[in-house]
Design a protein around this motif. Structure first.
Motif, PDB file in Angstrom:
ATOM      1  N   GLU A 344      11.888  57.593  35.257  1.00  0.00           N
ATOM      2  CA  GLU A 344      11.780  58.593  36.331  1.00  0.00           C
ATOM      3  C   GLU A 344      10.478  58.467  37.104  1.00  0.00           C
ATOM      4  O   GLU A 344      10.018  59.437  37.715  1.00  0.00           O
ATOM      5  N   HIS A 346       9.919  56.725  39.808  1.00  0.00           N
ATOM      6  CA  HIS A 346      10.162  56.771  41.256  1.00  0.00           C
ATOM      7  C   HIS A 346      11.241  57.785  41.626  1.00  0.00           C
ATOM      8  O   HIS A 346      11.808  57.724  42.721  1.00  0.00           O
ATOM      9  N   TRP A 347      11.507  58.722  40.736  1.00  0.00           N
ATOM     10  CA  TRP A 347      12.508  59.761  41.030  1.00  0.00           C
ATOM     11  C   TRP A 347      11.939  60.754  42.028  1.00  0.00           C
ATOM     12  O   TRP A 347      10.789  61.155  41.953  1.00  0.00           O
ATOM     13  N   ARG A 348      12.731  61.194  42.953  1.00  0.00           N
ATOM     14  CA  ARG A 348      12.278  62.063  44.044  1.00  0.00           C
ATOM     15  C   ARG A 348      11.796  63.408  43.530  1.00  0.00           C
ATOM     16  O   ARG A 348      10.820  63.966  44.045  1.00  0.00           O
ATOM     17  N   PHE A 349      12.468  63.946  42.492  1.00  0.00           N
ATOM     18  CA  PHE A 349      12.105  65.290  41.998  1.00  0.00           C
ATOM     19  C   PHE A 349      11.209  65.227  40.741  1.00  0.00           C
ATOM     20  O   PHE A 349      10.995  66.244  40.081  1.00  0.00           O
ATOM     21  N   TYR A 351       7.903  64.593  40.326  1.00  0.00           N
ATOM     22  CA  TYR A 351       6.577  65.246  40.432  1.00  0.00           C
ATOM     23  C   TYR A 351       6.675  66.764  40.357  1.00  0.00           C
ATOM     24  O   TYR A 351       6.005  67.401  39.525  1.00  0.00           O
TER      25      TYR A 351
END
Length: 375
Positions: A344, A346-349, A351
């Motif tokens: 995760e 580079h997962w968008r959510f 952070y």
């Protein structure tokens, strides 16, 4: 003629010339009645010299030699000579006139003696410690609470000599009180010794009452809401001052018991009954001092316990906050290792989810510590 001038007569009478030069200079000094001052403003150690017959003060000058001659000739009455911090030179001729023992004379001049009663032939020598409460606006770690002095009393068949050291404990009020009771004063020099001892012990009780007020103040501060922040130096200072008071009071018990029960030539049986009353008051003073000492120990222990509890409270709070801060520290540490193949990463959510998770966990940990009383 002044008292210092009369001492010149003593020297000629006993063939001791130690005070002749002083007496020669003092002969022209005017007469001054000095009943109460700590020390004669004339520069002499003599405070007063009075003759009493049948409990009544005789009028006239303060001629010591003539007074002693009259008393010894008629074998009636006695002379009361009061001195304040006399020097060895000033006391030499007086010691010759009254045939005082050299050891007692040395104690009377140099002071700093334990309370005691000693017998030298037909003369009784008593040492009493006087105390005075020192007024102070606020009790601090350096405040002087108790000031001590000394009174030495020579008691003979026809004389009483009082030697006082210190700026307090004037015997003027004692003299006035005795003169207001001629029946008591008519019992002789031993009545003067009793009055002095009674006055000294009464001062003990007065000072003890004042010290109790200071102890109550310290006790209230220690058990106040912020008692752990109270200055422990004040407690130690009170203990030191109480120790000085104890050194004056406790050693006097045995001398007073001797005066009240032991047969002494200078103390008739009818006066010994009065000394028993003084002994009762002295016992009360000693018991109060012992109680104050125990109370101060308890106050000090309670203060140390409060400091320990306060330190434990601070450590628990620090530990709780450290545990809360450890949650985001751990999360940030994991995602700060800079590996390429991290799930995760580079997962968008990712952070906002990690931040939200750390906030929720921190809040739950905070609630747990709060519920358990750590925060």
């Amino acid at each position: 003629m002044s008292m210092a001038g009369n001492l010149r007569k003593v020297g000629s009478l006993r063939k001791v010339g130690g005070l002749r030069k002083v007496a020669r200079l003092a002969r022209r000094r005017p007469k001054v009645d000095l009943s109460h001052p700590a020390r004669s403003p004339l520069g002499s150690a003599v405070v007063n010299c009075v003759t009493y017959r049948e409990g009544v003060r005789e009028s006239g000058g303060r001629d010591l030699v003539e007074a002693v001659r009259r008393v010894r000739k008629t074998e009636d009455g006695f002379v009361w000579l009061g001195l304040h911090e006399p020097s060895e030179l000033e006391f030499a001729d007086i010691a010759e006139l009254f045939d005082l023992h050299p050891l007692a004379v040395e104690d009377a001049i140099h002071a700093h003696q334990r309370p005691k009663v000693e017998r030298y032939g037909q003369t009784l020598f008593a040492v009493l410690k006087t105390v005075c409460y020192v007024e102070h606006a606020e009790l601090t770690a350096t405040s002087e609470v108790v000031e001590t002095g000394e009174i030495m009393v020579f008691v003979g068949h026809d004389f009483v000599i009082t030697v006082r050291h210190g700026l307090h404990g004037s015997l003027g009020p004692v003299r006035e009180q005795l003169e207001a009771e001629p029946e008591q004063l008519a019992q002789g020099p031993a009545a003067v010794l009793h009055a002095i001892a009674d006055n000294v012990v009464d001062d003990y009780l007065t000072v003890i009452d004042e010290v109790q007020s200071d102890i109550d103040e310290v006790e209230a501060d220690v058990f106040a809401q912020n008692g752990a922040r109270a200055d422990p130096g004040r407690i130690y200072q009170l203990k030191r001052e109480l120790l000085e008071l104890k050194r004056a009071v406790v050693p006097l018990a045995r001398p007073i018991q001797e005066l009240s029960g032991r047969p002494l030539p200078a103390v008739p049986p009818q006066i010994q009954a009065y000394f028993r009353d003084v002994s009762d008051h002295l016992l009360r003073a000693a018991e109060q001092i012992a109680a104050f000492d125990e109370l101060l120990n308890s106050i000090l222990q309670a203060h140390l316990a409060q400091v320990t509890v306060a330190q434990n409270e601070d450590m628990r709070k620090i530990t709780a906050w450290a545990a809360i801060v450890a949650v985001p520290t751990m999360g940030c540490g994991v995602y700060g290792m800079n590996f390429d193949n991290m799930p995760e990463l580079h997962w968008r959510f990712g952070y906002p989810l990690v931040l939200s998770g750390m906030a929720v966990i921190c809040f739950m940990v905070y609630r747990g510590f709060k519920r358990n009383g750590w925060l």
